[in-house]
Design an enzyme around this catalytic site. Structure first.
Site, mmCIF file in Angstrom:
data_model
loop_
_atom_site.group_PDB
_atom_site.id
_atom_site.type_symbol
_atom_site.label_atom_id
_atom_site.label_comp_id
_atom_site.label_asym_id
_atom_site.label_seq_id
_atom_site.Cartn_x
_atom_site.Cartn_y
_atom_site.Cartn_z
ATOM 1 N N THR A 141 0.811 -1.223 0.000
ATOM 2 C CA THR A 141 0.000 0.000 0.000
ATOM 3 C C THR A 141 0.843 1.271 0.000
ATOM 4 O O THR A 141 0.468 2.271 -0.611
ATOM 5 C CB THR A 141 -0.884 0.015 1.275
ATOM 6 O OG1 THR A 141 -1.649 -1.178 1.281
ATOM 7 C CG2 THR A 141 -1.801 1.202 1.314
ATOM 8 N N SER B 111 2.006 -7.900 -0.676
ATOM 9 C CA SER B 111 2.839 -8.813 0.128
ATOM 10 C C SER B 111 2.189 -10.179 0.324
ATOM 11 O O SER B 111 2.826 -11.113 0.785
ATOM 12 C CB SER B 111 3.214 -8.181 1.467
ATOM 13 O OG SER B 111 2.140 -8.230 2.353
ATOM 14 N N ASP C 107 0.991 -6.828 5.337
ATOM 15 C CA ASP C 107 0.305 -8.091 5.649
ATOM 16 C C ASP C 107 1.265 -9.219 6.021
ATOM 17 O O ASP C 107 1.006 -9.971 6.954
ATOM 18 C CB ASP C 107 -0.569 -8.535 4.470
ATOM 19 C CG ASP C 107 -1.792 -7.649 4.313
ATOM 20 O OD1 ASP C 107 -2.054 -6.830 5.219
ATOM 21 O OD2 ASP C 107 -2.487 -7.767 3.287
HETATM 22 N N1 ASP Z 1 -2.254 -5.850 1.152
HETATM 23 C C1 ASP Z 1 -1.164 -4.954 1.412
HETATM 24 C C2 ASP Z 1 0.111 -5.778 1.411
HETATM 25 O O1 ASP Z 1 0.449 -6.392 2.400
HETATM 26 C C3 ASP Z 1 -1.353 -4.244 2.710
HETATM 27 C C4 ASP Z 1 -0.250 -3.271 3.041
HETATM 28 O O2 ASP Z 1 0.523 -2.861 2.196
HETATM 29 O O3 ASP Z 1 -0.160 -2.883 4.196
HETATM 30 O O4 ASP Z 1 0.786 -5.781 0.413
#
Ligand code: ASP
Length: 344
Positions: A15, A60, A92
């Site tokens: 993110t 991730s 994540d």
């Molecule tokens: N879904 C995202 C990831 O882990 C969440 C984040 O970036 O905090 O890539």
């Protein structure tokens, strides 16, 4: 005049590297080499910053061992040219990734700080700016020319933790991580407060960085729950090529004392599968043999995961399986702190 510290930011995805297209409202990745334009405050830090980005940034959730190696290779090949590293990943699986990277580097003497954010960098209320700016500042901090942090850390919401002690605890709060069994290494308030006695330092004379990247992911995690059936537990025995099992037990490492359960565990041990006992509790430690319900596990020769997190047990299992150890060495190394990840 002393030279400004040189910091390398490695962007892998998540993110943090997103901006909102205010026309469509959609989130999209932005060109990370332009980071100083997005966060001009970075230029005020007393360091030079370079960036390297994954060709195709990933969420991730798609992380795997190949990506771990890719991150670690970027650090290893730039180790001598930079004073510190900031690695941006999605939050994540950040605890798993950063923990794995901590095992990949033996004799690390420079900071490797993982961070990310809950809101994209281009969002008005983003937590990305503070997380990134302070991570860079910590990575650039030194005392008498020596980096203050000489290990892999994870920075989020005003705290730097030892990465291999962390767990993601919230998908909502900016305070997304915690480290129940080890206090923060640095707390960011008006000043950056370093908890010096807690910081990792090399014990031996060996100072050469050793890069270990032979991870083996033939492992599984089995979380116990009241009512778990023999069929389910037995099915793990049928996993072809399985070499390690992280067994998430209750409380201080307790498990059912039923015959079928113990028989299956014995079969694992006889097959040469390493079984490590970790607790499902967020904090505290396995104490093998403390209750009758863990005495059998102790007698079976199951590895004592002590106060290790599941994320780190997984990383350590993959690491040690890649190292061609004897049974005795495997158990001994697993139960010893190698990167400050487990109590003595
Ligand atoms: N879904 C995202 C990831 O882990 C969440 C984040 O970036 O905090 O890539």
């Amino acid at each position: 005049m002393t030279k400004k510290p040189n910091i390398l930011i490695v962007y892998t995805g998540g993110t943090i590297g997103m901006v909102k297209d205010y026309g469509t409202g959609a989130l999209k990745a932005f060109d990370f080499s332009q980071i100083s334009n997005k966060i001009p405050e970075l230029q005020q830090l007393n360091c030079t910053i370079e960036t390297i980005s994954f060709k195709e940034p990933i969420d991730s959730s798609n992380m795997n061992i190949d990506y771990y190696v890719e991150i670690a290779e970027i650090i290893a090949s730039n180790y001598n040219s930079f004073d510190g590293f900031v690695v941006l990943t999605g939050s994540d699986t950040m605890s798993y990734i950063s923990s794995a990277i901590s095992f990949m580097f033996e004799n690390l003497q420079k900071p490797v700080i993982f961070t990310g954010s809950q809101l994209p960098i281009g969002d008005l209320r983003t937590d990305a700016k503070e997380n990134l700016i302070t991570s860079v500042q910590i990575a650039a901090s030194s005392n008498n020319g020596e980096p203050i942090i000489q290990e892999v850390g994870l920075y989020f919401e005003y705290k730097l933790y030892r990465a291999n002690r962390t767990t993601k605890i919230s998908a909502e709060q900016f305070e997304a991580f915690t480290s129940m069994n080890y206090p923060p290494l640095v707390e960011s308030g008006v000043h950056l407060n370093f908890n010096y006695p807690l910081l990792l330092r090399l014990r031996g004379d060996e100072k050469e960085l050793v890069f270990r990247k032979k991870f083996d992911n033939n492992i599984a995690v089995l979380k116990l729950f009241p009512g778990i059936t023999e069929k389910v537990v037995r099915s793990y025995l049928g996993i072809e090529g399985l070499r390690g099992l992280v067994l998430e037990t209750y409380g201080a490492g307790n498990a059912p004392t039923t015959k079928w359960f113990l028989d299956i565990l014995r079969e694992f041990v006889e097959k040469g599968v390493y079984v490590v006992n970790v607790t499902q509790c967020a904090g505290g430690s396995v104490i093998l043999g403390h209750y009758e319900t863990s005495s059998d596990l102790k007698n079976l020769g199951i590895i004592d995961g002590k106060d290790i997190t599941t994320e780190t047990a997984i990383a350590k299992m993959m690491y040690l399986l890649g190292e061609n150890l004897t049974k005795g060495q495997f158990k001994r190394y697993f139960e010893l702190p190698l990167r400050g990840e487990i109590r003595e």
